[in-house]
Design an enzyme around this catalytic site. Structure first.
Site, PDB file in Angstrom:
ATOM      1  N   ASP A   1      -1.194  -0.844   5.459  1.00 35.88           N
ATOM      2  CA  ASP A   1      -2.569  -0.609   5.897  1.00 35.88           C
ATOM      3  C   ASP A   1      -3.348  -1.904   5.693  1.00 35.88           C
ATOM      4  OD1 ASP A   1      -4.971   0.601   6.638  1.00 35.88           O
ATOM      5  OD2 ASP A   1      -5.397   1.281   4.606  1.00 35.88           O
TER       6      ASP A   1
ATOM      7  N   GLU B   1      -0.780   1.351  11.200  1.00 37.55           N
ATOM      8  CA  GLU B   1      -1.636   2.207  12.025  1.00 37.55           C
ATOM      9  C   GLU B   1      -2.021   1.490  13.302  1.00 37.55           C
ATOM     10  OE1 GLU B   1      -5.160   3.926  10.328  1.00 37.55           O
ATOM     11  OE2 GLU B   1      -4.000   5.183   8.969  1.00 37.55           O
TER      12      GLU B   1
ATOM     13  N   ASP C   1      -6.110   2.885  -0.118  1.00 42.29           N
ATOM     14  CA  ASP C   1      -5.402   1.997   0.811  1.00 42.29           C
ATOM     15  C   ASP C   1      -3.881   2.176   0.711  1.00 42.29           C
ATOM     16  OD1 ASP C   1      -7.659   0.314   1.929  1.00 42.29           O
ATOM     17  OD2 ASP C   1      -7.957   0.014  -0.217  1.00 42.29           O
TER      18      ASP C   1
END
Lengths: 182, 182
Positions: free
Chosen positions: B7, B67, B139
């Protein structure tokens, strides 16, 4: 003082290396990193990172400079530019270089004479200022322009030349850096 | 199959490593890379690149996933995110990994049950799914969630497990990766 200018982009990342001494800017090298179009995004970014690392190792600049980014046209293009810019900055810093930033208007003003200059004008002026036989491609010309501007900005700001010893004979190199890395 | 989820972020880049075998997802490691706030932008990006390279070398994942980014809120934040994302992708690709992309909604739906889940729900579900003693920081939880989702997506898509031999005893590691690199 040897300066590398970089113009990061996802399809083409230009670089230009100049020397600055005794009030004169001398061309050392320039070129363009073009990641293979068919590779994945991640592989293309790795290509930019690895390519810049090799260029820095080859030319051993004392400092680096990139164009400052103000507002990109839209979030999508800002993300794409950011990805290429991020790997360029990381590669330069990983090589131990400080990375300055100069506004595009400032660069154009220093090189062409006015901040709204067209790309073709930058190419022509960079060729003349560095006494090149041919016009560098636009991405490389932008990279050389930012390096030239940084050289003069450093002089105006009274920056010290870092104490790295210069080679007496210096290879000159013009061309595209297209070796596939990934 | 060992999967690393990442991330990316300019102030904190989360990572999570899981193993997937026989329909089960097992936690291997997670943590957060936090570049020193006082360092320059370029040095912070180099920190993310170098840190991920070390994490990949340590845990030897077979594949990576991040992502997908749709539209960021504005060009400035897209540029900042892009810079961190670019170095993360480059570091993963430089290590020879293919990097998959999964939409955030898809990840939340797979892990929590609905695409609009809050960050705290993701943390709680990741802790339960992986049988962790404590909730991972947000995170790192997001990074673990995307890795978990990729594990199941791979199974659903009938992806082959690449033929890397698994170690029989596996180090478990939870924590923050904060060593200063630059």
């Amino acid at each position: 003082m040897r300066i590398i200018g970089v113009d990061p982009g996802s399809t083409a990342t230009g670089y230009g290396v100049v020397d600055y001494a005794d009030g004169r800017v001398v061309h050392v090298a320039h070129g363009i990193l073009r990641p293979p179009r068919t590779a994945s995004l991640a592989a293309r970014l790795a290509h930019i990172h690895g390519g810049l690392a090799e260029i820095v190792a080859l030319h051993a600049p004392d400092t680096a400079v990139v164009e400052k980014v103000f507002v990109a046209s839209n979030p999508r293009s800002a993300l794409v530019l950011g990805q290429a810019r991020g790997v360029a900055l990381a590669a330069l810093a990983a090589a131990g270089l400080t990375v300055g930033e100069l506004a595009a208007r400032e660069v154009k003003k220093a090189v062409v004479g006015h901040g709204g200059a067209a790309k073709a004008q930058v190419q022509t002026m960079v060729m003349r200022l560095l006494d090149l036989r041919t016009e560098p491609a636009s991405d490389a010309a932008d990279a050389l322009a930012v390096a030239i501007c940084q050289a003069h900005a450093g002089r105006l700001a009274g920056l010290d030349v870092r104490g790295r010893r210069r080679r007496s004979v210096r290879a000159r190199h013009e061309g595209e850096w297209t070796r596939m890395r990934t």
